[in-house]
Design a protein around this motif. Structure first.
Motif, PDB file in Angstrom:
ATOM      1  N   ASP A 239       0.808  -1.225   0.000  1.00  0.00           N
ATOM      2  CA  ASP A 239       0.000   0.000   0.000  1.00  0.00           C
ATOM      3  C   ASP A 239       0.840   1.273   0.000  1.00  0.00           C
ATOM      4  N   GLY A 240       2.157   1.152   0.035  1.00  0.00           N
ATOM      5  CA  GLY A 240       3.032   2.309  -0.071  1.00  0.00           C
ATOM      6  C   GLY A 240       3.282   3.059   1.218  1.00  0.00           C
ATOM      7  N   LEU A 241       2.904   2.500   2.365  1.00  0.00           N
ATOM      8  CA  LEU A 241       3.116   3.203   3.626  1.00  0.00           C
ATOM      9  C   LEU A 241       4.575   3.187   4.050  1.00  0.00           C
ATOM     10  N   THR A 242       5.266   2.114   3.745  1.00  0.00           N
ATOM     11  CA  THR A 242       6.647   1.999   4.211  1.00  0.00           C
ATOM     12  C   THR A 242       7.559   3.032   3.543  1.00  0.00           C
ATOM     13  N   SER A 243       7.276   3.316   2.276  1.00  0.00           N
ATOM     14  CA  SER A 243       8.143   4.248   1.535  1.00  0.00           C
ATOM     15  C   SER A 243       7.835   5.715   1.828  1.00  0.00           C
ATOM     16  N   GLN A 244       6.732   5.985   2.500  1.00  0.00           N
ATOM     17  CA  GLN A 244       6.365   7.373   2.786  1.00  0.00           C
ATOM     18  C   GLN A 244       7.090   7.876   4.024  1.00  0.00           C
ATOM     19  N   ARG A 245       7.815   8.982   3.839  1.00  0.00           N
ATOM     20  CA  ARG A 245       8.531   9.615   4.938  1.00  0.00           C
ATOM     21  C   ARG A 245       8.327  11.124   4.863  1.00  0.00           C
ATOM     22  N   LEU A 246       8.428  11.787   5.976  1.00  0.00           N
ATOM     23  CA  LEU A 246       8.386  13.245   5.970  1.00  0.00           C
ATOM     24  C   LEU A 246       9.618  13.786   5.250  1.00  0.00           C
ATOM     25  N   PHE A 247       9.437  14.852   4.488  1.00  0.00           N
ATOM     26  CA  PHE A 247      10.533  15.413   3.708  1.00  0.00           C
ATOM     27  C   PHE A 247      11.612  15.980   4.621  1.00  0.00           C
ATOM     28  N   SER A 248      12.856  15.765   4.224  1.00  0.00           N
ATOM     29  CA  SER A 248      13.975  16.387   4.935  1.00  0.00           C
ATOM     30  C   SER A 248      14.147  17.828   4.436  1.00  0.00           C
ATOM     31  N   ASN A 249      14.996  18.588   5.116  1.00  0.00           N
ATOM     32  CA  ASN A 249      15.243  19.976   4.707  1.00  0.00           C
ATOM     33  C   ASN A 249      15.829  20.045   3.293  1.00  0.00           C
ATOM     34  N   LYS A 250      16.693  19.097   2.963  1.00  0.00           N
ATOM     35  CA  LYS A 250      17.287  19.081   1.627  1.00  0.00           C
ATOM     36  C   LYS A 250      16.234  18.804   0.563  1.00  0.00           C
ATOM     37  N   GLN A 251      15.329  17.878   0.854  1.00  0.00           N
ATOM     38  CA  GLN A 251      14.253  17.584  -0.091  1.00  0.00           C
ATOM     39  C   GLN A 251      13.309  18.769  -0.241  1.00  0.00           C
ATOM     40  N   LEU A 252      13.007  19.437   0.855  1.00  0.00           N
ATOM     41  CA  LEU A 252      12.133  20.615   0.793  1.00  0.00           C
ATOM     42  C   LEU A 252      12.766  21.727  -0.036  1.00  0.00           C
ATOM     43  N   ASP A 253      14.079  21.917   0.118  1.00  0.00           N
ATOM     44  CA  ASP A 253      14.772  22.925  -0.691  1.00  0.00           C
ATOM     45  C   ASP A 253      14.701  22.581  -2.176  1.00  0.00           C
ATOM     46  N   SER A 254      14.865  21.309  -2.506  1.00  0.00           N
ATOM     47  CA  SER A 254      14.795  20.892  -3.911  1.00  0.00           C
ATOM     48  C   SER A 254      13.397  21.108  -4.478  1.00  0.00           C
ATOM     49  N   LEU A 255      12.376  20.788  -3.691  1.00  0.00           N
ATOM     50  CA  LEU A 255      11.003  20.987  -4.156  1.00  0.00           C
ATOM     51  C   LEU A 255      10.696  22.471  -4.355  1.00  0.00           C
ATOM     52  N   ALA A 256      11.189  23.302  -3.453  1.00  0.00           N
ATOM     53  CA  ALA A 256      10.964  24.744  -3.584  1.00  0.00           C
ATOM     54  C   ALA A 256      11.685  25.307  -4.803  1.00  0.00           C
ATOM     55  N   ASN A 257      12.836  24.730  -5.150  1.00  0.00           N
ATOM     56  CA  ASN A 257      13.594  25.221  -6.302  1.00  0.00           C
ATOM     57  C   ASN A 257      12.884  24.935  -7.618  1.00  0.00           C
ATOM     58  N   VAL A 258      12.190  23.801  -7.691  1.00  0.00           N
ATOM     59  CA  VAL A 258      11.524  23.414  -8.944  1.00  0.00           C
ATOM     60  C   VAL A 258      10.042  23.764  -8.945  1.00  0.00           C
ATOM     61  N   ALA A 259       9.591  24.520  -7.951  1.00  0.00           N
ATOM     62  CA  ALA A 259       8.178  24.899  -7.889  1.00  0.00           C
ATOM     63  C   ALA A 259       7.802  25.720  -9.118  1.00  0.00           C
ATOM     64  N   GLY A 260       6.625  25.442  -9.675  1.00  0.00           N
ATOM     65  CA  GLY A 260       6.164  26.143 -10.863  1.00  0.00           C
ATOM     66  C   GLY A 260       5.573  27.509 -10.548  1.00  0.00           C
ATOM     67  N   PHE A 261       5.163  28.188 -11.623  1.00  0.00           N
ATOM     68  CA  PHE A 261       4.620  29.545 -11.475  1.00  0.00           C
ATOM     69  C   PHE A 261       3.324  29.534 -10.672  1.00  0.00           C
ATOM     70  N   ALA A 262       2.467  28.528 -10.892  1.00  0.00           N
ATOM     71  CA  ALA A 262       1.189  28.463 -10.187  1.00  0.00           C
ATOM     72  C   ALA A 262       1.403  28.285  -8.683  1.00  0.00           C
ATOM     73  N   ASP A 263       2.322  27.383  -8.297  1.00  0.00           N
ATOM     74  CA  ASP A 263       2.589  27.167  -6.871  1.00  0.00           C
ATOM     75  C   ASP A 263       3.152  28.424  -6.213  1.00  0.00           C
ATOM     76  N   ARG A 264       4.057  29.099  -6.896  1.00  0.00           N
ATOM     77  CA  ARG A 264       4.643  30.310  -6.333  1.00  0.00           C
ATOM     78  C   ARG A 264       3.615  31.437  -6.248  1.00  0.00           C
ATOM     79  N   ASN A 265       2.748  31.511  -7.242  1.00  0.00           N
ATOM     80  CA  ASN A 265       1.692  32.522  -7.210  1.00  0.00           C
ATOM     81  C   ASN A 265       0.731  32.261  -6.052  1.00  0.00           C
ATOM     82  N   TRP A 266       0.398  30.983  -5.820  1.00  0.00           N
ATOM     83  CA  TRP A 266      -0.452  30.629  -4.678  1.00  0.00           C
ATOM     84  C   TRP A 266       0.227  30.996  -3.366  1.00  0.00           C
ATOM     85  N   ALA A 267       1.507  30.693  -3.254  1.00  0.00           N
ATOM     86  CA  ALA A 267       2.242  31.000  -2.026  1.00  0.00           C
ATOM     87  C   ALA A 267       2.289  32.505  -1.768  1.00  0.00           C
ATOM     88  N   LEU A 268       2.425  33.291  -2.827  1.00  0.00           N
ATOM     89  CA  LEU A 268       2.422  34.753  -2.661  1.00  0.00           C
ATOM     90  C   LEU A 268       1.084  35.229  -2.119  1.00  0.00           C
TER      91      LEU A 268
END
Length: 369
Positions: A239-268
């Motif tokens: 069911d995919g529970l074992t592979s699910q983990r909370l994001f680390s700071n490094k992963q969060l930074d990577s996700l923020a770097n590749v965030a699209g225009f829509a996500d950034r506009n929502w965040a603003l």
């Protein structure tokens, strides 16, 4: 400076040959042209920045950002230049306002479109933090949803595993206590649960037998728990529970770097609200004032053209246009007159030709008779 002035005159859409005869008007149209130029420059930066996030992660992201930025900047430049140059100062005040109203509305829309990507860049740090928090909360919510679904799907097995674990803990405590009583019985310690006789007698054998049964039951319970835990672990993997983990700071930074225009506009947009849902007035006003600043900057050339007095350049331009219109009418009238004269000449020639033919035929009939 002459080259710069001519460039800004071009940006303002003036008739350079006419304007050159009126030095008092030069600075006004240099200012209007500079405003239009820098508005187009901001539009280029804004469009390029927005397109960079659209193609973020692509090898040609920078190329597409530069290309679209230049195209967008030229489009805004052309519209602004047309908006300003199309307002005639020779018309009445009401007519000028009527001419400027749709152009001001268009300028407001252009200002809003230009300001948004630049606002994203200005509040980039705050937007990144808001995105990281959003991604972390989203991952936590996803894990909670998966766990809740798993609990409902395998509730019976999990309940049985819980009961077996409770029984195991109870047996371990009971075995420890039974071993202590067996030792007391063997060493002859007198209590309300021992006989007080030293040695391995009947009571000691009975207690040892009970202890053996409890140990056997504990081993059976542990085997059941191991099998049940293996089953649950396998289902968690599927069911995919074992592979699910909370994001680390490094992963969060990577996700923020590749965030699209829509996500950034929502965040603003979310920056204007606090965690409890109430409006953060300081951030809201900061974002609003930056947007209003670009809107005003976009509308400024139109306002300057409306507020400026009618100058000698405007009068001369009006006369030039009127002369061109009259000249066009005169040329048209002349062409019509020439065409009519030619047509009349053709008609007269045809008439004379017919007369001669009739006379010739009459003479012919007379001599034959």
């Amino acid at each position: 400076m002459d080259s710069v002035s001519r460039f800004f005159w071009f940006c303002s859409g003036v008739h350079a040959d006419t304007l050159r005869n009126f030095p008092t008007e030069h600075n006004k149209y240099v200012g209007i042209g500079a405003t239009i130029f820098f508005t187009a420059l901001f539009a280029t930066l804004s469009g390029g920045y927005a397109m960079y996030f659209v193609f973020s992660g692509d090898n040609f992201a920078v190329f597409f950002a530069i290309l679209f930025g230049l195209i967008w900047g030229l489009a805004i430049f052309n519209m602004d230049r047309y908006i300003v140059s199309s307002i005639s100062k020779n018309a009445s005040v009401n007519k000028q306002i009527l001419q400027a109203t749709p152009r001001i509305l268009l300028a407001i829309m252009i200002g809003i479109v230009i300001s948004r990507p630049l606002e994203l860049k200005i509040f980039n740090k705050e937007i990144r933090e808001k995105l990281k928090l959003s991604y972390l909360n989203g991952q936590r919510s996803k894990i909670d949803t998966l766990n809740s679904t798993f609990q409902n799907k395998y509730g019976t097995e999990l309940s049985k595993l819980k009961d077996l674990s409770a029984e195991r803990d109870s047996l371990q405590a009971d075995i420890t206590r039974s071993r202590y009583l067996l030792n007391q019985e063997i060493f002859g310690d007198k209590t309300n649960q021992t006989s007080g006789k030293v040695g391995y007698g009947t009571y000691a054998k009975q207690k040892e037998e009970v202890l053996s049964q409890k140990v056997a039951r504990l081993e059976a319970v542990r085997a059941e728990i191991s099998a049940m835990e293996g089953f649950v672990r396998e289902r968690r993997d599927q069911d995919g529970l074992t592979s699910q983990r909370l994001f680390s700071n490094k992963q969060l930074d990577s996700l923020a770097n590749v965030a699209g225009f829509a996500d950034r506009n929502w965040a603003l947009g979310q920056l204007s609200f606090k965690a409890d849902g109430s409006r953060d007035l300081g951030t809201y006003l900061a974002v609003a004032f930056i947007g209003l600043l670009f809107i005003l900057f976009e509308c400024l050339p139109v306002f300057v053209k409306l507020m400026s007095d009618k100058g000698p350049y405007d009068i001369a331009l009006g006369n030039t246009e009127e002369a061109a219109i009259h000249g066009s009418f005169k040329d048209r009238d002349f062409e019509v007159a020439v065409t009519d004269a030619v047509q009349d000449t053709r008609i007269d020639a045809e008439t004379e030709k017919r007369k001669r033919m009739i006379l010739r035929e009459a003479n012919s009939d007379f001599f034959e008779g």
